[in-house]
Each structure stands twice: as C-alpha cells, then as structure tokens.
Design a protein around this motif. Structure first.
Motif, PDB file in Angstrom:
ATOM      1  N   ASN A 149      49.621  39.761  51.782  1.00  0.00           N
ATOM      2  CA  ASN A 149      48.373  39.344  51.361  1.00  0.00           C
ATOM      3  C   ASN A 149      47.104  40.082  51.095  1.00  0.00           C
ATOM      4  N   VAL A 150      47.166  41.357  51.339  1.00  0.00           N
ATOM      5  CA  VAL A 150      46.161  42.149  50.917  1.00  0.00           C
ATOM      6  C   VAL A 150      46.551  43.415  50.202  1.00  0.00           C
ATOM      7  N   ILE A 151      47.653  43.431  49.590  1.00  0.00           N
ATOM      8  CA  ILE A 151      47.955  44.844  48.752  1.00  0.00           C
ATOM      9  C   ILE A 151      48.128  44.316  47.397  1.00  0.00           C
ATOM     10  N   HIS A 152      47.408  44.856  46.397  1.00  0.00           N
ATOM     11  CA  HIS A 152      47.466  44.195  44.858  1.00  0.00           C
ATOM     12  C   HIS A 152      47.642  45.336  43.928  1.00  0.00           C
ATOM     13  N   ALA A 153      47.989  45.060  42.915  1.00  0.00           N
ATOM     14  CA  ALA A 153      48.021  46.099  41.971  1.00  0.00           C
ATOM     15  C   ALA A 153      46.766  46.218  40.997  1.00  0.00           C
ATOM     16  N   VAL A 154      46.350  47.441  40.743  1.00  0.00           N
ATOM     17  CA  VAL A 154      45.222  47.722  39.866  1.00  0.00           C
ATOM     18  C   VAL A 154      45.326  47.367  38.494  1.00  0.00           C
ATOM     19  N   PRO A 155      44.372  46.479  38.000  1.00  0.00           N
ATOM     20  CA  PRO A 155      44.270  45.906  36.790  1.00  0.00           C
ATOM     21  C   PRO A 155      44.376  46.939  35.681  1.00  0.00           C
ATOM     22  N   ALA A 156      44.734  46.550  34.421  1.00  0.00           N
ATOM     23  CA  ALA A 156      44.775  47.520  33.065  1.00  0.00           C
ATOM     24  C   ALA A 156      43.449  48.159  32.835  1.00  0.00           C
ATOM     25  N   ASN A 157      42.478  47.785  33.340  1.00  0.00           N
ATOM     26  CA  ASN A 157      41.070  48.424  32.923  1.00  0.00           C
ATOM     27  C   ASN A 157      40.666  49.722  33.907  1.00  0.00           C
ATOM     28  N   TYR A 158      41.633  50.278  34.400  1.00  0.00           N
ATOM     29  CA  TYR A 158      41.274  51.339  35.363  1.00  0.00           C
ATOM     30  C   TYR A 158      42.421  52.514  35.131  1.00  0.00           C
ATOM     31  N   PRO A 159      42.087  53.538  35.383  1.00  0.00           N
ATOM     32  CA  PRO A 159      43.012  54.695  35.150  1.00  0.00           C
ATOM     33  C   PRO A 159      44.317  54.567  36.112  1.00  0.00           C
ATOM     34  N   GLY A 160      44.045  53.789  37.284  1.00  0.00           N
ATOM     35  CA  GLY A 160      45.417  53.689  38.076  1.00  0.00           C
ATOM     36  C   GLY A 160      45.902  52.425  38.007  1.00  0.00           C
TER      37      GLY A 160
END
Length: 426
Positions: A238-249
């Motif tokens: 519920n609280v873990i998500h992937a960083v979107p493409a507009n960030y270095p990570g």
C-alpha cells in the motif's frame, strides 16, 4: 500508479498556483490600480492561500551564514565533508577575525548531529544547528531524496544506514566527536556505536539521544500503533511505489514523501486547518509578522523527501514490529548489536513530556541496554511541557534543553587517548 497520479496532480496545480501568486501580488501592490479596488485585500489573501496550498515545496536551504560564538558574531560556511549516494555529511565551518574568539573556537567540542530520515529534510534541524554553533564545531547528516538517486547506485537499507553512521564517525574522528541523534536515528546510532565498541574500535566521547524509539513497546503512540496493527505485507502493498520517469531515480522503489506528509497532516488535521485559517486572517489584518512565521514554518514542514523502500520496510519490521534492539536480537551485516559493549561513551537521553511520536520511556530505555556505561557517565532528562519538536527546536530547545546538552558535552569532552590533542579547526 499512485505516484504517477500525484505527479499529474502536481503538474495540474502548478500553473494554478503561479496564477494565484501573481494575482495576490498585483492586488497587494499599492501602486497598482487593482490594489485600490474594494475588497482587494480579501481577494489577495484568498489567492495567496490558494498559492500556498497548491505550490510545490522544494528542499529549503539551511541558510546559516552567521552565528554567535563566545559573545561574538562569526561567519559560517556550509561545506560537504563527505559525499555518499544517499547522504552528504555537511560541516558548518566557523570563521572570525577576532583572535581571542578564534582561540576559543579551536577548543570547542566537535558534534555530529544525525538528522532523521523520516520524511522531512535535515533542514528541519536548522535551529538545532544554529544553536549548537555557539559552542561547538558542527557536522550534520543531510539525507538525499531517494527519487534523486539513480537505480544503478544500488539499494539502501537499515544496515546501510548504520554503516553510513560508522563511516561518518570515523571520518570525523571517533575519539574526538560527540554524537547527537534526533528521533528515528537514535536506533541506528546506538547500533553503530555498539558495533564499533564490540570490535574494539574507538567510540565517540558522548552520545545524546533525543526523542527516539529505542524501545517502542513503552508508552506506544499512534505512530507505534500504526506499525503494529498492520503486517509488513500491508506496507509493501500500500505505501511502496516506483519513482516516475521525470526523476533521476526512475524505477526506484520508495516510500513517497507525499504519503508521509499526508500522515503528518492526518495526525493533527484540525491544528493545520486552523493554522491556515489564522494565516488568512493575518493577511486580512495586515499582521505580516505572524503571516511570515506561518510561511517559514510550512515552507519547511511541507518540504518532504522519498525514503528508499528497503530502509523504510526494514525500520517498520525491525524497530517497530519485532523490537530487535531492546530484545537483543538485532544483527547488522551479520554482527550482533550489543549496546552493553559500550564502555567509555557517555550517554544522555532526552524526552519531551508531551511527545506524541516517541512516548515517555522509549528513549530512556537506552540506559538499561547500555549497562556497560558507568552510572556516573549517564544522565536522563524529561523536558516539562515539551512535545516532540520542542526538544530540538524553538524556545524550549534554546533556553532549557540546549544548556543541558552543552554542559553534558563539556563535562565529557576530555581526551581519553594519551598524547592525543584536540583538533584545532574552527
């Protein structure tokens, strides 16, 4: 997907926020005809409130360029002493053109402030650092927003956090430094110093632990209850998500700062609602001093960072669910954490009487664990009327807590190695 939805919302609100800011400025400009319209001040106040509710809050600067030391104003320059993928060890170097002040600063104790990696940036401890600079050489851990760390630089878990603290202590000089940990890092700091002691390494002269969950089983708060009422799988889902493409990570699994911020707000929603209403009323009354205080507080409070998923989940499981440290069952990179191995590092614990994040007794529990530290080298303080933030920021910190921390550090700032001289840096 939730993180991406948040980014779309941010992209949508950004232009509206700038539009509201521009309108507020036009209506507040006395030289503008719009500022003379009936009701202009009320509309301007509404626009500014809209701007602040919709704007993106970037990481603030420490902004410490001067301080008082030994009754003289000194210059301060912020430097990066050690640069790691997930943290920068920063030093606040002090300068003076007064020879007597320089001589006194040479003999000031060295302090490493370990800031929490729990949602807010290390700048939340700005007041802590500024006050410490009066009588100390100060370093601080400035944790990096995980969304800014490329995936190829690897993972970062609770064991890595402990390893970073050990490395920072060695870099500064273990036998010369006093460590102050605020809230969440009390646990990994105690682990780091315990491991160093067990290996026979030099350890810091003192460790001050403020409002941290050494033993969360004692006086549990709503923060503790949330961690214990849900299984670890619930947090993973519920609280873990992937960083979107507009960030270095891009692609890194994180616990997003915006979710942590929502949790902060949910703890006291009425207080935040009233604060924004008071801000609106201050603008109408022309009380710019109180309005500016509101701006400064929320510029800091609303600026949050993402935490690496591995670190966040490790903390939930090992600290708040399994209580491995107080149970004597915590292994870090294959080594057992044994606080009783600490013999020479003095221990000061500080708790706020009204702390609603780390309940009374949770930090004091360090004394029972650190049984190898003689009683004469240990002290515990409860700050009456202080909440969680009051023990390290604000008037109570400056007038009540800091003098006790300063005196404790001075008491145990003695060279313990024969022939070793204190460093001469300011």
């Amino acid at each position: 997907m939730l993180y991406q939805l948040h980014e779309w919302q941010r992209a949508f609100l950004g232009p509206l926020s700038y539009f509201a800011q521009a309108n507020a400025r036009m209506l507040n400009d006395n030289s503008s005809p719009l500022g003379k319209l009936s009701g202009a001040q009320r509309i301007a106040a509404g626009y500014e409130l809209m701007h602040r509710l919709g704007k993106e809050y970037e990481k603030p600067e420490f902004g410490i360029t001067s301080a008082m030391a030994h009754d003289h104003e000194i210059a301060v320059i912020e430097r990066v002493a050690l640069d790691k993928p997930f943290c920068q060890l920063k030093r606040f170097k002090r300068f003076s053109d007064d020879p007597a002040t320089i001589e006194k600063m040479k003999h000031d104790p060295i302090v490493l402030v370990v800031a929490p990696l729990s949602g807010h940036h290390a700048t939340l401890l700005r007041d802590t650092v500024r006050t410490l600079l009066h009588d100390h050489k100060v370093y601080i851990t400035d944790w990096v927003d995980a969304r800014m760390v490329p995936v190829e630089l690897g993972r970062f878990d609770l064991d890595d956090y402990v390893g970073y603290i050990e490395e920072f202590i060695r870099h500064i000089g273990a036998d010369n430094v006093h460590v102050i940990s605020v809230c969440q890092p009390t646990v990994p700091v105690l682990a780091a110093i315990s491991l160093m002691a067990a290996r026979g390494e030099k350890t810091p002269r003192s460790m001050t632990m403020m409002g941290g969950p050494i033993d969360p089983r004692l006086s549990p708060t709503s923060v503790n209850n949330l961690a214990t009422t849900q299984p670890l799988s619930w947090f993973e889902s519920n609280v873990i998500h992937a960083v979107p493409a507009n960030y270095p990570g891009y692609g890194r699994e994180v616990y997003p700062g915006f979710l942590q911020h929502a949790g902060f707000i949910a703890m006291n929603p009425n207080r935040h609602l009233n604060s924004h209403w008071d801000f609106y009323q201050d603008l109408l009354r022309g009380d710019m001093e109180d309005a500016e205080s509101h701006r400064k507080f929320y510029d800091e409070y609303n600026a949050v960072l993402d935490m690496p998923a591995e670190f966040y989940l490790d903390t939930i499981e090992k600290v708040f669910q399994e209580f491995l440290l107080p149970r004597g069952l915590w292994d870090v990179a294959g080594e057992r954490v044994t606080p009783s191995a600490i013999k020479t590092t003095a221990l000061l614990t500080i708790e706020g009487e009204l702390d609603d994040i780390s309940g009374l007794g949770q930090t004091e529990a360090a004394h029972e664990l650190c049984s190898g530290v003689p009683a004469k080298r240990r002290a515990h303080k409860v700050i009456e009327g202080a909440g969680h933030y009051g023990i390290f920021s604000g008037r109570r910190w400056r007038e009540t807590v800091y003098p006790q921390v300063r005196d404790f550090i001075r008491k145990f700032d003695k060279v313990t190695v024969v022939g070793k001289k204190a460093p001469a840096a300011g």
